[in-house]
Motif scaffolding. Structure first.
Motif, PDB file in Angstrom:
ATOM      1  N   SER A  69       0.823  -1.202   0.000  1.00  0.00           N
ATOM      2  CA  SER A  69       0.000   0.000   0.000  1.00  0.00           C
ATOM      3  C   SER A  69       0.856   1.251   0.000  1.00  0.00           C
ATOM      4  O   SER A  69       1.996   1.253   0.483  1.00  0.00           O
ATOM      5  CB  SER A  69      -0.901   0.046   1.237  1.00  0.00           C
ATOM      6  OG  SER A  69      -1.778  -1.030   1.259  1.00  0.00           O
ATOM      7  N   TYR A  84      -4.219   1.058  -2.149  1.00  0.00           N
ATOM      8  CA  TYR A  84      -3.726  -0.276  -2.463  1.00  0.00           C
ATOM      9  C   TYR A  84      -2.862  -0.262  -3.724  1.00  0.00           C
ATOM     10  O   TYR A  84      -3.225   0.374  -4.722  1.00  0.00           O
ATOM     11  CB  TYR A  84      -4.935  -1.197  -2.660  1.00  0.00           C
ATOM     12  CG  TYR A  84      -4.613  -2.558  -3.137  1.00  0.00           C
ATOM     13  CD1 TYR A  84      -4.010  -3.480  -2.303  1.00  0.00           C
ATOM     14  CD2 TYR A  84      -4.933  -2.944  -4.433  1.00  0.00           C
ATOM     15  CE1 TYR A  84      -3.729  -4.753  -2.744  1.00  0.00           C
ATOM     16  CE2 TYR A  84      -4.657  -4.217  -4.878  1.00  0.00           C
ATOM     17  CZ  TYR A  84      -4.059  -5.118  -4.031  1.00  0.00           C
ATOM     18  OH  TYR A  84      -3.783  -6.380  -4.476  1.00  0.00           O
ATOM     19  N   TYR A 114     -13.127  -2.504   0.140  1.00  0.00           N
ATOM     20  CA  TYR A 114     -12.198  -3.448  -0.473  1.00  0.00           C
ATOM     21  C   TYR A 114     -12.944  -4.505  -1.273  1.00  0.00           C
ATOM     22  O   TYR A 114     -14.145  -4.744  -1.080  1.00  0.00           O
ATOM     23  CB  TYR A 114     -11.334  -4.131   0.589  1.00  0.00           C
ATOM     24  CG  TYR A 114     -12.116  -5.000   1.542  1.00  0.00           C
ATOM     25  CD1 TYR A 114     -12.211  -6.373   1.326  1.00  0.00           C
ATOM     26  CD2 TYR A 114     -12.778  -4.461   2.641  1.00  0.00           C
ATOM     27  CE1 TYR A 114     -12.938  -7.179   2.187  1.00  0.00           C
ATOM     28  CE2 TYR A 114     -13.510  -5.251   3.501  1.00  0.00           C
ATOM     29  CZ  TYR A 114     -13.588  -6.610   3.267  1.00  0.00           C
ATOM     30  OH  TYR A 114     -14.319  -7.395   4.116  1.00  0.00           O
TER      31      TYR A 114
END
Length: 150
Positions: A69, A84, A114
């Motif tokens: 990340s 990310y 996510y």
């Protein structure tokens, strides 16, 4: 896409909580599922922001994955943005906010969105990740009590 958000009052100043969350190298000591974290690079920008690139290894029973990340620390606005870069996710974004509310207390905001790259991995890990995210605010508050007293 799974997401989770929380806003939680803590008995610590926003600056202290910002520093605690920004100290990513300490995560393996107290963050649920975090087995290891290594900062690959750190760059101080002229405007006071700091950008990190970090690898985090999460583990649970037989499952173990590492993802990379980009972490942007914004002390002026007391915000931490996580973007990310690589690993088992198709998408991951995370944002922390810290606001003083009264004498020595602050509100910590946490948001994460996510999606796993693999549907099978998402099915296997989704519920466990959701449970871990729900424990995050308590883990950071407990850590703040240890570091700053409480």
């Amino acid at each position: 896409m799974p997401s989770f958000s929380s806003s939680h009052k803590v008995n610590h100043k926003a600056d202290d909580m910002f520093r605690l969350v920004a100290d990513v190298e300490q995560y393996p000591k107290f963050v649920p599922l975090c087995q290891a974290l290594q900062v690959r690079g750190r760059k101080e920008l002229p405007d006071g922001r700091t950008v990190l690139v970090a690898d985090m290894t999460v583990a649970y029973k037989m499952f173990k994955e590492t993802f990379t990340s980009r972490v942007e620390l914004q002390p002026e606005s007391k915000t931490i943005l996580v973007e990310y870069l690589d690993g088992p996710f198709k998408h991951l974004e995370n944002k922390w906010t810290f606001k003083d509310v009264d004498d020595g207390r602050s509100t910590v905001g946490f948001y994460i969105n996510y999606e796993f790259r693999s549907r099978a991995l998402g099915s296997l890990m989704g519920a466990m990740f959701d449970k871990a995210f729900r424990k995050f605010s308590n883990a950071f508050e407990t850590r703040a009590d240890q570091v700053y007293g409480g």
